[in-house]
Design a protein around this motif. Structure first.
Motif, PDB file in Angstrom:
ATOM      1  N   MET A   1       0.811  -1.191   0.000  1.00 21.42           N
ATOM      2  CA  MET A   1       0.000   0.000   0.000  1.00 21.42           C
ATOM      3  C   MET A   1       0.856   1.258   0.000  1.00 21.42           C
ATOM      4  SD  MET A   1      -3.427   0.346   2.133  1.00 21.42           S
ATOM      5  CE  MET A   1      -3.305   1.602   3.338  1.00 21.42           C
ATOM      6  N   LEU A   2       2.139   1.125   0.229  1.00 20.78           N
ATOM      7  CA  LEU A   2       2.995   2.308   0.292  1.00 20.78           C
ATOM      8  C   LEU A   2       3.101   3.035  -1.041  1.00 20.78           C
ATOM      9  CD1 LEU A   2       5.801   0.968   2.632  1.00 20.78           C
ATOM     10  CD2 LEU A   2       3.857   2.411   3.219  1.00 20.78           C
ATOM     11  N   TRP A   3       2.885   2.353  -2.147  1.00 25.65           N
ATOM     12  CA  TRP A   3       2.946   3.019  -3.442  1.00 25.65           C
ATOM     13  C   TRP A   3       1.794   3.984  -3.624  1.00 25.65           C
ATOM     14  CZ3 TRP A   3      -1.210   2.249  -6.629  1.00 25.65           C
ATOM     15  CH2 TRP A   3      -1.998   1.120  -6.383  1.00 25.65           C
ATOM     16  N   VAL A   4       0.720   3.801  -2.855  1.00 23.02           N
ATOM     17  CA  VAL A   4      -0.443   4.681  -2.958  1.00 23.02           C
ATOM     18  C   VAL A   4      -0.139   6.043  -2.341  1.00 23.02           C
ATOM     19  CG1 VAL A   4      -2.856   4.973  -2.282  1.00 23.02           C
ATOM     20  CG2 VAL A   4      -1.999   2.716  -2.868  1.00 23.02           C
ATOM     21  N   THR A   5       0.634   6.042  -1.291  1.00 20.70           N
ATOM     22  CA  THR A   5       0.946   7.279  -0.583  1.00 20.70           C
ATOM     23  C   THR A   5       2.466   7.415  -0.467  1.00 20.70           C
ATOM     24  OG1 THR A   5       0.641   6.068   1.481  1.00 20.70           O
ATOM     25  CG2 THR A   5      -1.212   7.372   0.708  1.00 20.70           C
ATOM     26  N   PRO A   6       3.104   7.910  -1.509  1.00 19.22           N
ATOM     27  CA  PRO A   6       4.569   7.926  -1.556  1.00 19.22           C
ATOM     28  C   PRO A   6       5.232   9.079  -0.813  1.00 19.22           C
ATOM     29  CG  PRO A   6       3.696   8.863  -3.560  1.00 19.22           C
ATOM     30  CD  PRO A   6       2.513   8.387  -2.756  1.00 19.22           C
ATOM     31  N   TYR A   7       4.456  10.030  -0.310  1.00 20.98           N
ATOM     32  CA  TYR A   7       5.074  11.219   0.265  1.00 20.98           C
ATOM     33  C   TYR A   7       6.081  10.925   1.374  1.00 20.98           C
ATOM     34  CZ  TYR A   7       5.981  15.632   2.400  1.00 20.98           C
ATOM     35  OH  TYR A   7       6.640  16.702   2.929  1.00 20.98           O
ATOM     36  N   PRO A   8       5.754  10.074   2.372  1.00 19.14           N
ATOM     37  CA  PRO A   8       6.739   9.858   3.456  1.00 19.14           C
ATOM     38  C   PRO A   8       8.091   9.357   2.944  1.00 19.14           C
ATOM     39  CG  PRO A   8       4.613   9.012   4.112  1.00 19.14           C
ATOM     40  CD  PRO A   8       4.498   9.399   2.657  1.00 19.14           C
ATOM     41  N   ALA A   9       8.074   8.456   1.990  1.00 14.34           N
ATOM     42  CA  ALA A   9       9.345   7.931   1.462  1.00 14.34           C
ATOM     43  C   ALA A   9      10.075   8.988   0.629  1.00 14.34           C
ATOM     44  CB  ALA A   9       9.088   6.689   0.628  1.00 14.34           C
ATOM     45  N   LEU A  10       9.337   9.715  -0.171  1.00 10.31           N
ATOM     46  CA  LEU A  10       9.959  10.725  -1.031  1.00 10.31           C
ATOM     47  C   LEU A  10      10.472  11.913  -0.232  1.00 10.31           C
ATOM     48  CD1 LEU A  10       7.508  10.710  -4.072  1.00 10.31           C
ATOM     49  CD2 LEU A  10       9.774   9.668  -3.910  1.00 10.31           C
ATOM     50  N   MET A  11       9.828  12.202   0.890  1.00  9.26           N
ATOM     51  CA  MET A  11      10.233  13.337   1.716  1.00  9.26           C
ATOM     52  C   MET A  11      11.679  13.196   2.180  1.00  9.26           C
ATOM     53  SD  MET A  11       8.420  14.673   5.161  1.00  9.26           S
ATOM     54  CE  MET A  11       9.487  14.361   6.542  1.00  9.26           C
ATOM     55  N   GLY A  12      12.062  12.007   2.567  1.00 12.15           N
ATOM     56  CA  GLY A  12      13.400  11.801   3.094  1.00 12.15           C
ATOM     57  C   GLY A  12      14.435  11.396   2.075  1.00 12.15           C
ATOM     58  N   LEU A  13      14.019  11.181   0.837  1.00 14.86           N
ATOM     59  CA  LEU A  13      14.944  10.697  -0.190  1.00 14.86           C
ATOM     60  C   LEU A  13      16.149  11.611  -0.401  1.00 14.86           C
ATOM     61  CD1 LEU A  13      15.392   8.329  -2.066  1.00 14.86           C
ATOM     62  CD2 LEU A  13      14.107   9.551  -3.811  1.00 14.86           C
ATOM     63  N   PRO A  14      15.984  12.923  -0.557  1.00 14.74           N
ATOM     64  CA  PRO A  14      17.170  13.771  -0.733  1.00 14.74           C
ATOM     65  C   PRO A  14      18.117  13.725   0.475  1.00 14.74           C
ATOM     66  CG  PRO A  14      15.185  14.991  -1.304  1.00 14.74           C
ATOM     67  CD  PRO A  14      14.747  13.697  -0.696  1.00 14.74           C
ATOM     68  N   LEU A  15      17.536  13.700   1.664  1.00 15.78           N
ATOM     69  CA  LEU A  15      18.362  13.613   2.870  1.00 15.78           C
ATOM     70  C   LEU A  15      19.066  12.256   2.958  1.00 15.78           C
ATOM     71  CD1 LEU A  15      15.967  15.290   5.447  1.00 15.78           C
ATOM     72  CD2 LEU A  15      18.103  16.217   4.552  1.00 15.78           C
ATOM     73  N   ALA A  16      18.381  11.191   2.567  1.00 12.15           N
ATOM     74  CA  ALA A  16      18.988   9.853   2.607  1.00 12.15           C
ATOM     75  C   ALA A  16      20.156   9.764   1.636  1.00 12.15           C
ATOM     76  CB  ALA A  16      17.938   8.791   2.284  1.00 12.15           C
ATOM     77  N   GLU A  17      20.023  10.385   0.487  1.00 12.21           N
ATOM     78  CA  GLU A  17      21.119  10.378  -0.481  1.00 12.21           C
ATOM     79  C   GLU A  17      22.319  11.172   0.035  1.00 12.21           C
ATOM     80  OE1 GLU A  17      21.563   8.756  -3.440  1.00 12.21           O
ATOM     81  OE2 GLU A  17      19.761   7.675  -2.862  1.00 12.21           O
ATOM     82  N   ALA A  18      22.018  12.252   0.755  1.00 10.18           N
ATOM     83  CA  ALA A  18      23.097  13.107   1.250  1.00 10.18           C
ATOM     84  C   ALA A  18      23.739  12.588   2.537  1.00 10.18           C
ATOM     85  CB  ALA A  18      22.569  14.520   1.478  1.00 10.18           C
ATOM     86  N   PHE A  19      22.927  12.044   3.454  1.00  7.70           N
ATOM     87  CA  PHE A  19      23.442  11.717   4.789  1.00  7.70           C
ATOM     88  C   PHE A  19      23.282  10.254   5.200  1.00  7.70           C
ATOM     89  CE2 PHE A  19      21.834  16.152   5.027  1.00  7.70           C
ATOM     90  CZ  PHE A  19      23.066  16.789   5.102  1.00  7.70           C
ATOM     91  N   GLY A  20      22.582   9.467   4.402  1.00  6.03           N
ATOM     92  CA  GLY A  20      22.319   8.080   4.782  1.00  6.03           C
ATOM     93  C   GLY A  20      20.916   7.930   5.359  1.00  6.03           C
ATOM     94  N   ASP A  21      20.442   6.693   5.376  1.00  7.37           N
ATOM     95  CA  ASP A  21      19.060   6.421   5.776  1.00  7.37           C
ATOM     96  C   ASP A  21      18.762   6.769   7.232  1.00  7.37           C
ATOM     97  OD1 ASP A  21      18.659   5.489   3.231  1.00  7.37           O
ATOM     98  OD2 ASP A  21      18.825   3.372   3.765  1.00  7.37           O
ATOM     99  N   VAL A  22      19.632   6.399   8.135  1.00 14.33           N
ATOM    100  CA  VAL A  22      19.355   6.590   9.562  1.00 14.33           C
ATOM    101  C   VAL A  22      19.278   8.076   9.913  1.00 14.33           C
ATOM    102  CG1 VAL A  22      20.215   6.193  11.901  1.00 14.33           C
ATOM    103  CG2 VAL A  22      20.357   4.369  10.189  1.00 14.33           C
ATOM    104  N   LEU A  23      20.250   8.848   9.465  1.00 15.58           N
ATOM    105  CA  LEU A  23      20.241  10.278   9.763  1.00 15.58           C
ATOM    106  C   LEU A  23      19.053  10.967   9.082  1.00 15.58           C
ATOM    107  CD1 LEU A  23      21.587  12.581  11.249  1.00 15.58           C
ATOM    108  CD2 LEU A  23      23.095  12.894   9.286  1.00 15.58           C
ATOM    109  N   ALA A  24      18.748  10.567   7.863  1.00 16.70           N
ATOM    110  CA  ALA A  24      17.599  11.152   7.153  1.00 16.70           C
ATOM    111  C   ALA A  24      16.303  10.874   7.904  1.00 16.70           C
ATOM    112  CB  ALA A  24      17.518  10.588   5.740  1.00 16.70           C
ATOM    113  N   TYR A  25      16.114   9.647   8.358  1.00 16.21           N
ATOM    114  CA  TYR A  25      14.913   9.295   9.110  1.00 16.21           C
ATOM    115  C   TYR A  25      14.820  10.139  10.383  1.00 16.21           C
ATOM    116  CZ  TYR A  25      11.464   6.603  11.703  1.00 16.21           C
ATOM    117  OH  TYR A  25      10.349   6.231  12.415  1.00 16.21           O
TER     118      TYR A  25
END
Length: 186
Positions: free
Chosen positions: A1-25
């Motif tokens: 169901m996550l594909w229906v509401t992608p905002y939470p995942a997309l919100m952190g994507l730039p931060l995850a690319e820059a700092f890693g998943d844990v820090l972005a979260y």
């Protein structure tokens, strides 16, 4: 169901690319509290014109128990800052219609719809329906035509995600999402 509401995942994507998943979260999670408080402060301030009441309203909304209990496991449950902003701009649009406010309301509605499908059922749809009903009853004149703009814009922005979900749901193709025993034990 996550594909229906992608905002939470997309919100952190730039931060995850820059700092890693844990820090972005952690950044997104920690930012959700002041953003939710600020958004609610703005809504309360607009409605009451009282800074203390607005501050208390923002504080309560930012730290209410549901947000805190879901903070570590259900990220979409803490991204609540779009809802008071949507409510604020829908109210502003009804009071003083303008094309700019209509477009902002549409974008905020789209973001609200893409956070989590549960929020649509529990907040966005009921709030919108009650607000429109109240507006129609309380005004002797017609509801401003600008009220159609946000819904059209939000439909265009969220349609690629929500329409396939709705079609699959109506065709009964989401049975893989059922929790075993839910119907039997309900």
């Amino acid at each position: 169901m996550l594909w229906v509401t992608p905002y939470p995942a997309l919100m952190g994507l730039p931060l995850a690319e820059a700092f890693g998943d844990v820090l972005a979260y952690n950044i997104c999670l920690l930012l959700s509290f002041p953003l939710s408080g600020l958004a609610t402060y703005l809504l309360c301030l607009y409605l009451t014109r009282n800074r203390l009441a607005a501050f208390i309203g923002g504080l309560i909304f930012a730290f209410f128990p549901n947000r805190l209990s879901h903070a570590t496991s259900h990220f979409a449950q803490v991204i609540t800052f779009w809802f008071p902003l949507y409510a604020l701009y829908l109210i502003k649009l009804a009071r003083r219609p303008s094309a700019r406010t209509a477009l902002l309301t549409g974008v905020l509605l789209a973001f609200s719809l893409l956070v989590n499908i549960v929020h649509t059922a529990y907040f966005v749809a009921p709030f919108t329906a009650l607000f429109l009903l109240f507006s129609a009853i309380s005004r002797r004149d017609k509801i401003a035509p600008q009220l159609a703009i946000p819904f059209l814009l939000a439909g265009i922005l969220t349609g690629p995600f929500l329409v396939p979900f709705a079609i699959s749901s109506l065709k009964g193709k989401l049975s893989y999402m059922e929790i075993p025993g839910t119907v039997s034990y309900a």
